[in-house]
Design an enzyme around this catalytic site. Sequence first.
Site, PDB file in Angstrom:
ATOM      1  N   VAL A   1      -0.158  -4.806   4.803  1.00  0.00           N
ATOM      2  CA  VAL A   1       0.690  -3.635   4.983  1.00  0.00           C
ATOM      3  C   VAL A   1       1.395  -3.296   3.677  1.00  0.00           C
ATOM      4  O   VAL A   1       1.505  -4.122   2.781  1.00  0.00           O
ATOM      5  CB  VAL A   1       1.734  -3.857   6.097  1.00  0.00           C
ATOM      6  CG1 VAL A   1       1.055  -4.098   7.432  1.00  0.00           C
ATOM      7  CG2 VAL A   1       2.665  -5.027   5.756  1.00  0.00           C
ATOM      8  N   SER A   2       1.875  -2.060   3.587  1.00  0.00           N
ATOM      9  CA  SER A   2       2.627  -1.566   2.446  1.00  0.00           C
ATOM     10  C   SER A   2       1.796  -1.733   1.173  1.00  0.00           C
ATOM     11  O   SER A   2       0.605  -1.443   1.177  1.00  0.00           O
ATOM     12  CB  SER A   2       3.985  -2.275   2.367  1.00  0.00           C
ATOM     13  OG  SER A   2       4.870  -1.589   1.516  1.00  0.00           O
ATOM     14  N   ASN A   3       2.378  -2.214   0.071  1.00  0.00           N
ATOM     15  CA  ASN A   3       1.529  -2.321  -1.107  1.00  0.00           C
ATOM     16  C   ASN A   3       0.556  -3.488  -1.017  1.00  0.00           C
ATOM     17  O   ASN A   3      -0.386  -3.573  -1.804  1.00  0.00           O
ATOM     18  CB  ASN A   3       2.345  -2.332  -2.409  1.00  0.00           C
ATOM     19  CG  ASN A   3       3.330  -3.463  -2.511  1.00  0.00           C
ATOM     20  OD1 ASN A   3       3.116  -4.547  -1.986  1.00  0.00           O
ATOM     21  ND2 ASN A   3       4.431  -3.219  -3.213  1.00  0.00           N
TER      22      ASN A   3
ATOM     23  N   HIS B   1       8.518   3.020   8.071  1.00  0.00           N
ATOM     24  CA  HIS B   1       7.963   1.955   7.234  1.00  0.00           C
ATOM     25  C   HIS B   1       8.441   0.557   7.588  1.00  0.00           C
ATOM     26  O   HIS B   1       7.718  -0.406   7.374  1.00  0.00           O
ATOM     27  CB  HIS B   1       8.284   2.236   5.761  1.00  0.00           C
ATOM     28  CG  HIS B   1       7.425   1.469   4.805  1.00  0.00           C
ATOM     29  ND1 HIS B   1       6.170   1.900   4.423  1.00  0.00           N
ATOM     30  CD2 HIS B   1       7.611   0.286   4.167  1.00  0.00           C
ATOM     31  CE1 HIS B   1       5.634   1.031   3.594  1.00  0.00           C
ATOM     32  NE2 HIS B   1       6.483   0.035   3.414  1.00  0.00           N
TER      33      HIS B   1
ATOM     34  N   GLY C   1      -1.260  -3.594   1.667  1.00  0.00           N
ATOM     35  CA  GLY C   1      -2.354  -2.774   2.166  1.00  0.00           C
ATOM     36  C   GLY C   1      -3.031  -2.019   1.045  1.00  0.00           C
ATOM     37  O   GLY C   1      -4.262  -1.862   1.030  1.00  0.00           O
TER      38      GLY C   1
END
Length: 722
Positions: free
Chosen positions: A318-320, A629, A322
């Site tokens: 997930v997030s960076n 987020h 991801g």
Amino acid sequence: MKTMQGKGSGRRLRGALLVTMAASGAIGLAGCGGSNDNTTTTTPTNVKPSFVGTVTVTHFDGVSDDLLTAGLGAAGLASATAPTVANATAPTAAELRRLAIYNNYRALVDTNAKGGYGTLYGPNVDASGNVTSGSGMVPGVEYVAYSDDGSGQQNVVLLVQIPDAFDAANPCIITATSSGSRGIYGAISTGEWGLKRKCAVAYTDKGTRAGPHDLATDTVPLQDGTRTTRAAAGSKAQFAAPLTDTQLAAFNLATPNRLAFKHAHSQRNPEKDWGRFTLQAVQFAFWAINDKLSGGSAPNGSALAVRPDNTIVIASSVSNGGGAAIAAAEQDTTHLIDGVAVGEPGLNLPASANVQVQRGGVTLPVTGKPLFDYVSYANAFRLCAALSSSVSGAPTQSFFAGNIGWPASVQANRCAALHANGLLSSTTTAAQADEALQKMRTYGWEPESDLVHASMAYFEIDPSVATTFGNALARASVLDNLCNFSFAAVDTSFHPTTVNATALAQLASTGNGIPPTTGVQLINNLAQGGATQSKQSVDSSGTQAANLDGALCLRKLLTGADAASQALQLGISQTLRTGNLGGRPALIVQGRNDALLPVNHGARPYLGLNAQVDTSSKLSYIEVTNAQHFDGFIDLVPGYDTLFVPLVLYEQRALDAVYANLKNGTPLPPSQVVRTTPRGGTAGSAPAIAATNVPNFTNTPAVADRISVSVSGGVATVSVPN
């Protein structure tokens, strides 16, 4: 056996490539196991990849300790009471691991039962979605090592979790690259899905992590989070700022009590290598699995049980993290990765992407900007925008009004300072706030993000991200004090002071690697009256405007011609995505309300970029309404519980879908908007979530929910319904 729909020739190519890959140490094989046509026969051996250093192997029994919950079980992860440490200033490696899993899981997942924990998701919910009476603990082994380039400065941590239930007859590997700037367990909630599926999980901290170099005492973190002096650690330090003794002494004299963090201060721009580090984690996983299955000894001539040609590998996180998974898939020339399933990925697109985004038939003016661009923009305007009367009821806005943790009138001061700098034209505070909010919308934030801006500002997310990424992208040294920012603990007058010994000892497990975090604050070195906590500082205008000077300095790095600006601009260019996933089945899931990584700067335009360059694209994008987020905020911040649903549920469903596609050929859902229903109720005590609040995506979405992509005249148009 995996079907790899549409990639029959790709599977044969993978088999043929194994010899070449093994010879280079790419996957830890000395030969290949043959191909589908059985025309090649060689004898594989299990060779540790050349980039892997000393390996530590630990087994967890699933009773006193385990892979997923560190022995805490589902109830322990949900408890508001953190695991105890016998000696607070000298925690053991085992205690730090338990703290890291506890804190990282809770940072990414809402662990309140009313939010769905324990019923819709969580350790006690099995792979089929059934609620069990167990604790969710997973017995198995961990393999841990550094990946290094020989300098002793890279020291990226790789970790592979192999559950005792790993099914060698149906092998699978899931990547779980750390999110944010977190440590090795920074994507443990992604790893959870893999462990339940009897898959191995390949983690990497991707060259970030939370343990700092305390410059005052010259102590550094080791691989397991414990601390020692830089001299004693040597090349075993997980991070030590690259300084000479003379430089360090001079820096401490001029700017005492500062700390250096790896993401910000390694001077390596680690983001450019996040895809490579993720691929290395997969390579390490293949070696570790075969090492475990062979009892640590794989004699020449023995057949490797787990190989790229018989193993489902899904890049996820997930997030960076991801974003790192997507980067790995784009860069995977040796066909290790079969599919991609990511949540809210951080994606930097090239300016030449030629993508436009439409919502409800209206073309949006600004889309597809890289993270540092839009976060430095938000760093200037969001604090003021959150004061707009149109969002006065937003979560945490009342904290500003009550001066809780922030100076009085700081939002109005920021609005006035923006006007004084010619960045807002309005002359009253109310009009300035409305203007700032409209600027945020014009620059790519959706109106659905409006209610998130106040909490983003309150928790200093923009200055923290802009400062850390600015330093990292520019390869700045801690000596540079880029834009006159530094990191330190503060005293009651908000001036730098010695970091608390307990906080420092546990920071590798309690922090997120991107200050402000666990007692470490952002410092404005140029504040009137001396270096001061940034949000409390008085700047050159003589007002407390939360260090607008520093924010504007960071913003100017995007267009400046000085050395730091040029270094940052080069750094960004090294992190851009190509959009080419090589025809791999892929799902991206993101919340429409995301105010950190706006959908208009990442997932939406990436869908268009992919459509242009990936001629056999199998990418679908799922946009979830009423999702943002930070799932961890749903139980933490009053009001989030009434407004937002857990995105983690959709991230797990995306993994389910990609796995089913690879395993059984089940079609992936087309791109679509999933319309959820918030829980409503009273802020801080919303009613329990129900399955009807969070419908699944479907293979036959209504026309009004479909997201489409068209390419014409070299321009891709992504059309998203309202």
